[in-house]
Design an enzyme around this catalytic site. Structure first.
Site, PDB file in Angstrom:
ATOM      1  N   HIS A  20       0.817  -1.220   0.000  1.00  0.00           N
ATOM      2  CA  HIS A  20       0.000   0.000   0.000  1.00  0.00           C
ATOM      3  C   HIS A  20       0.851   1.270   0.000  1.00  0.00           C
ATOM      4  O   HIS A  20       0.325   2.360  -0.231  1.00  0.00           O
ATOM      5  CB  HIS A  20      -0.991   0.002   1.167  1.00  0.00           C
ATOM      6  CG  HIS A  20      -0.401   0.289   2.516  1.00  0.00           C
ATOM      7  ND1 HIS A  20      -0.192  -0.697   3.462  1.00  0.00           N
ATOM      8  CD2 HIS A  20       0.019   1.433   3.091  1.00  0.00           C
ATOM      9  CE1 HIS A  20       0.317  -0.158   4.551  1.00  0.00           C
ATOM     10  NE2 HIS A  20       0.454   1.136   4.354  1.00  0.00           N
ATOM     11  N   ASP A  62      -0.034  -7.585   1.290  1.00  0.00           N
ATOM     12  CA  ASP A  62       0.340  -6.177   1.456  1.00  0.00           C
ATOM     13  C   ASP A  62       1.852  -6.014   1.552  1.00  0.00           C
ATOM     14  O   ASP A  62       2.368  -5.241   2.353  1.00  0.00           O
ATOM     15  CB  ASP A  62      -0.337  -5.539   2.669  1.00  0.00           C
ATOM     16  CG  ASP A  62      -0.251  -4.009   2.651  1.00  0.00           C
ATOM     17  OD1 ASP A  62       0.001  -3.448   1.569  1.00  0.00           O
ATOM     18  OD2 ASP A  62      -0.414  -3.383   3.713  1.00  0.00           O
ATOM     19  N   SER A 136       4.578   2.643   7.758  1.00  0.00           N
ATOM     20  CA  SER A 136       4.259   1.459   6.970  1.00  0.00           C
ATOM     21  C   SER A 136       5.458   0.983   6.160  1.00  0.00           C
ATOM     22  O   SER A 136       6.105   1.762   5.457  1.00  0.00           O
ATOM     23  CB  SER A 136       3.100   1.759   6.015  1.00  0.00           C
ATOM     24  OG  SER A 136       1.919   2.005   6.727  1.00  0.00           O
TER      25      SER A 136
END
Length: 281
Positions: A20, A62, A136
């Site tokens: 992402h 992901d 992230s």
């Protein structure tokens, strides 16, 4: 533009991060990055801005791998995420909110926590080390400085604190190796659209708990068998299953070309069907 973090996994420039961060259509308010048309990397203690190539992405886990043109990089030392214990030290490293090289500390709050995000279930490590937008793809490390997870998401909102989650590093190894080698993850697939028949649904409609086959995809492994829409899958390779997640877990442990034996309920009778798994398109 937006920022994320990453972990150097080889001295010749391969970096592991979240899908992402570089490629997503997520509608979540926490993840606002759209598909990247350019990725640049800034290394710790290095003012050079490096152009990066997206090597491969995998929306299912992901995870993504990018590469910069640089050698002699200090690759991270990976720990064993299977051996972590609740209560042990953890530290999150990344660049939250654009603040480069930020470190936050906490403990492992839970192992193998199942979290739903954007319609997908992830099995993750829970930590109370602060994780924010920009963390992230960064490293969650243990007291030895070994990477035990890839920081991925957090729960946010009024009254919520210290609810961060990381993908266990052991779960990433096969994924990033395939992304480097193939540019994608090669997975076997069955080719059905399934609905979980829970206990309440089973009682309401006089059905059996399991996976109800809503539809069979054309030109799929399932279409080459006797499986029919309306069948309810109750076993896979002899193991009882009640959800698509349980079915997929068994299926994902097999290789392309392997056989998968399913037991289904059809008109009140048990029927066994063998499927030869093919590569997911």
């Amino acid at each position: 533009s937006a920022t994320g973090s990453g972990v150097i996994i080889s001295e010749d420039g391969y970096i592991l991060t979240n899908n992402h961060v570089v490629n997503t259509t997520s509608t979540s308010s926490f993840y606002e990055v759209s598909e990247a048309n350019k990725v640049t990397v800034k290394l710790y203690n290095d003012e050079t801005i490096y152009d990066a190539k997206i090597v491969g992405t995998d929306a299912t886990t992901d995870l993504a791998v990018i590469k910069i043109d640089k050698t002699d990089l200090p690759a991270a030392t990976l720990g064993d995420s299977d051996s972590i214990q609740v209560g042990e030290f953890s530290m999150a490293i990344g660049s939250p909110l654009g603040m480069d090289s930020t470190v936050t500390a906490g403990i492992i709050s839970a192992k193998s926590r199942i979290i739903e995000s954007d319609g997908k279930n992830y099995t993750v490590i829970q930590t109370d080390a602060a994780i924010n937008s920009g963390n992230s793809g960064g490293a969650l490390v243990n007291s030895e400085g070994k990477v035990i997870g890839i920081n991925t998401l957090k729960l946010s909102g009024t009254g919520i604190e210290g609810m961060g989650f990381a993908i266990p590093i052991n779960d990433t190894i096969d994924i990033y190796k395939q992304l480097i080698e193939h540019g994608k993850v090669l997975r076997p697939y069955i080719g059905i659209e399934g609905i979980d028949v829970t206990q309440s649904i089973a009682e309401r409609y006089n059905l059996t708990e399991g996976v109800y086959i809503k539809a069979i995809q054309n030109s799929s492994p399932a279409s080459e068998t006797d499986l029919k829409a309306g069948d309810i899958i109750v076993k896979a390779d002899g193991t009882s299953i009640k959800t698509m997640d349980e079915l997929n877990k068994i299926k994902n442990n097999k290789n392309i070309g392997d056989n998968l034996e399913l037991e289904v309920i059809r008109s009140g009778k048990n029927v066994k069907v063998t499927i030869k798994l093919a590569e997911q398109p």
